[in-house]
Design an enzyme around this catalytic site. Structure first.
Site, PDB file in Angstrom:
ATOM      1  N   TYR A  33       0.734  -0.784   0.377  1.00 34.20           N
ATOM      2  CA  TYR A  33       0.087   0.159   0.138  1.00 34.20           C
ATOM      3  C   TYR A  33       1.134   1.242  -0.027  1.00 34.20           C
ATOM      4  CZ  TYR A  33       0.583   0.817   4.681  1.00 34.20           C
ATOM      5  OH  TYR A  33       1.733   1.215   6.071  1.00 34.20           O
ATOM      6  N   ARG A  52       7.714   4.300  -4.930  1.00 29.76           N
ATOM      7  CA  ARG A  52       8.030   2.739  -3.504  1.00 29.76           C
ATOM      8  C   ARG A  52       6.393   1.801  -3.784  1.00 29.76           C
ATOM      9  NH1 ARG A  52       7.342   5.471   2.583  1.00 29.76           N
ATOM     10  NH2 ARG A  52       5.670   5.700   1.896  1.00 29.76           N
ATOM     11  N   ARG A 100      -9.060 -19.664  -1.288  1.00 24.63           N
ATOM     12  CA  ARG A 100      -7.169 -19.936  -0.521  1.00 24.63           C
ATOM     13  C   ARG A 100      -6.187 -20.611  -0.255  1.00 24.63           C
ATOM     14  NH1 ARG A 100      -5.139 -21.419   4.819  1.00 24.63           N
ATOM     15  NH2 ARG A 100      -4.620 -19.884   5.699  1.00 24.63           N
ATOM     16  N   HIS A 102      -2.266 -20.780  -0.414  1.00 23.08           N
ATOM     17  CA  HIS A 102      -0.614 -20.127   0.137  1.00 23.08           C
ATOM     18  C   HIS A 102      -0.151 -19.938  -1.372  1.00 23.08           C
ATOM     19  CE1 HIS A 102      -1.806 -21.327   4.406  1.00 23.08           C
ATOM     20  NE2 HIS A 102      -0.975 -20.370   4.435  1.00 23.08           N
ATOM     21  N   LYS A 145       5.986  -2.049   1.734  1.00 21.88           N
ATOM     22  CA  LYS A 145       5.546  -1.122   2.569  1.00 21.88           C
ATOM     23  C   LYS A 145       3.708  -2.332   2.312  1.00 21.88           C
ATOM     24  CE  LYS A 145       3.781   3.613   3.149  1.00 21.88           C
ATOM     25  NZ  LYS A 145       3.243   3.304   4.495  1.00 21.88           N
ATOM     26  N   GLU A 177      11.905   2.527  14.183  1.00 21.44           N
ATOM     27  CA  GLU A 177      10.992   3.454  13.267  1.00 21.44           C
ATOM     28  C   GLU A 177       9.973   3.553  14.500  1.00 21.44           C
ATOM     29  OE1 GLU A 177      10.010   2.293   9.512  1.00 21.44           O
ATOM     30  OE2 GLU A 177       9.227   0.680  10.346  1.00 21.44           O
ATOM     31  N   LEU A 201      10.914   1.271   7.370  1.00 26.12           N
ATOM     32  CA  LEU A 201       9.743   2.044   5.720  1.00 26.12           C
ATOM     33  C   LEU A 201      10.544   2.727   4.984  1.00 26.12           C
ATOM     34  CD1 LEU A 201       8.081   1.115   3.752  1.00 26.12           C
ATOM     35  CD2 LEU A 201       7.297   3.065   4.783  1.00 26.12           C
TER      36      LEU A 201
HETATM   37  N1  PDD Z   1       2.632   5.307   7.354  1.00 23.49           N
HETATM   38  N2  PDD Z   1       7.616   3.767   9.058  1.00 23.49           N
HETATM   39  C1  PDD Z   1       6.184   2.965   9.167  1.00 23.49           C
HETATM   40  C2  PDD Z   1       6.424   1.940   9.694  1.00 23.49           C
HETATM   41  C3  PDD Z   1       5.289   3.718   8.160  1.00 23.49           C
HETATM   42  O1  PDD Z   1       3.568   3.126   8.306  1.00 23.49           O
HETATM   43  C4  PDD Z   1       5.624   4.710   8.174  1.00 23.49           C
HETATM   44  C5  PDD Z   1       4.171   5.616   7.363  1.00 23.49           C
HETATM   45  C6  PDD Z   1       6.214   5.713   7.274  1.00 23.49           C
HETATM   46  C7  PDD Z   1       6.620   7.237   6.652  1.00 23.49           C
HETATM   47  O2  PDD Z   1       6.489   7.083   5.660  1.00 23.49           O
HETATM   48  P1  PDD Z   1       6.366   7.633   4.727  1.00 23.49           P
HETATM   49  O3  PDD Z   1       6.843   9.981   5.103  1.00 23.49           O
HETATM   50  O4  PDD Z   1       6.347   7.679   3.486  1.00 23.49           O
HETATM   51  O5  PDD Z   1       4.254   8.308   4.853  1.00 23.49           O
HETATM   52  C8  PDD Z   1       7.626   4.959   8.184  1.00 23.49           C
HETATM   53  C9  PDD Z   1       1.566   5.833   6.568  1.00 23.49           C
HETATM   54  C10 PDD Z   1       1.743   7.076   6.572  1.00 23.49           C
HETATM   55  C11 PDD Z   1       0.135   5.191   7.393  1.00 23.49           C
HETATM   56  O6  PDD Z   1       0.839   3.526   7.166  1.00 23.49           O
HETATM   57  O7  PDD Z   1      -0.475   5.609   7.358  1.00 23.49           O
END
Ligand code: PDD
Length: 280
Positions: A33, A52, A100, A102, A145, A177, A201
């Site tokens: 996402y 990304r 379903r 895997h 992501k 993070e 991320l």
């Molecule tokens: N989240 N790390 C993680 C685990 C994240 O889920 C996010 C962003 C970031 C920051 O990345 P960016 O600057 O590209 O938004 C770092 C989004 C906003 C969300 O899940 O809603």
């Protein structure tokens, strides 16, 4: 429209939308996402987010049906249907719809594109936030992501129940993070931020902060830092697409940061300027 849901070409207000039970998101969280903001109907940093997304999908061997240009056009068209130009834009690609199993579905099963758009503005980025720390129990592919976010959900909920804004995740002593953000510190005039390995991320706002520091002649050190360094930092910064860049004032109930307010403000001013300028 007040808000908008989109699924493979069909769209309506989110409450009216349904998705097939066999979408692999439902069983496996088998998808990737992106999320960003729009202001004045302009989607911020859209190309970086689309790049990304393709990278995340590629790492999971998910083939996206649209070209990058087609995806951008769909997102822009959907935003144009909203009553307000200031929105949270969320979109995901899932590995198709099939019984379903895997293993991947057959090649003729196409990936699904979902979009949700809802009104939202970035918060007051100068208001200080409060954090908790939490052991990082996520898997070892945090650079992708994916929509598998249960440890982040649990950590976010714990932060909320503690009256805080975000959870800072750590693996032992090493800060990784936030549960849905990147975390950085300022120490002795330098920005220190975790390197973009498989434990974090590669945040788009993080990249903007690094660029900003270079522009402002603030040195950047992309090396891991510890919980102790976090607690003793001159400033603690939390960044994400929906909140840009905010400073923290408390972690686990202890005061932190506040020792380099001019550097923090210079970074925030520049990040906000870029956001405002590019969404005018
Ligand atoms: N989240 N790390 C993680 C685990 C994240 O889920 C996010 C962003 C970031 C920051 O990345 P960016 O600057 O590209 O938004 C770092 C989004 C906003 C969300 O899940 O809603």
């Amino acid at each position: 429209m007040k808000n908008l849901g989109y699924y493979n070409g069909n769209f309506a207000e989110i409450d009216e939308m349904t998705i097939p039970m066999n979408d692999r998101a439902c069983y496996f969280g088998d998808g990737v996402y992106e999320a960003t903001m729009s202001r004045n109907y302009n989607i911020f940093a859209i190309d970086e987010h689309i790049d990304r997304l393709y990278n995340s999908a590629g790492l999971l061997r998910i083939e996206i049906s649209q070209t990058k240009e087609e995806m951008k056009a769909i997102l822009n068209e959907m935003v144009s249907k909203m009553d307000t130009g200031d929105n949270f834009i969320y979109w995901q690609i899932t590995r198709g719809t099939s019984m379903r199993n895997h293993v991947f579905p057959e090649k003729d099963v196409k990936a699904n594109l979902w979009i949700t758009i809802s009104p939202k503005k970035i918060p007051d980025i100068y208001k200080k936030i409060n954090l908790i720390t939490e052991e990082d129990t996520r898997f070892l592919h945090c650079n992708i992501k994916t929509i598998n976010l249960l440890p982040s959900v649990m950590a976010s909920q714990k932060a909320k129940e503690c009256g805080c804004d975000e959870a800072v995740l750590h693996r032992g002593e090493r800060v990784t993070e936030g549960s849905h953000s990147n975390v950085h510190i300022i120490k002795d005039g330098m920005l220190i931020t975790a390197p973009t390995d498989h434990l974090i991320l590669p945040g788009i706002t993080r990249a903007h902060i690094i660029k900003t520091c270079k522009k402002l002649n603030i040195a950047v050190d992309e090396t891991p830092f510890t919980l102790e360094e976090l607690m003793n930092a001159d400033e603690v910064l939390v960044s994400s697409s929906s909140t840009l860049c905010r400073g923290a004032q408390q972690i686990d109930g202890k005061n932190v940061g506040g020792k380099a307010p001019e550097i923090l403000k210079a970074i925030q001013d520049e990040i906000l300027r870029k956001y405002t300028e590019e969404t005018n």
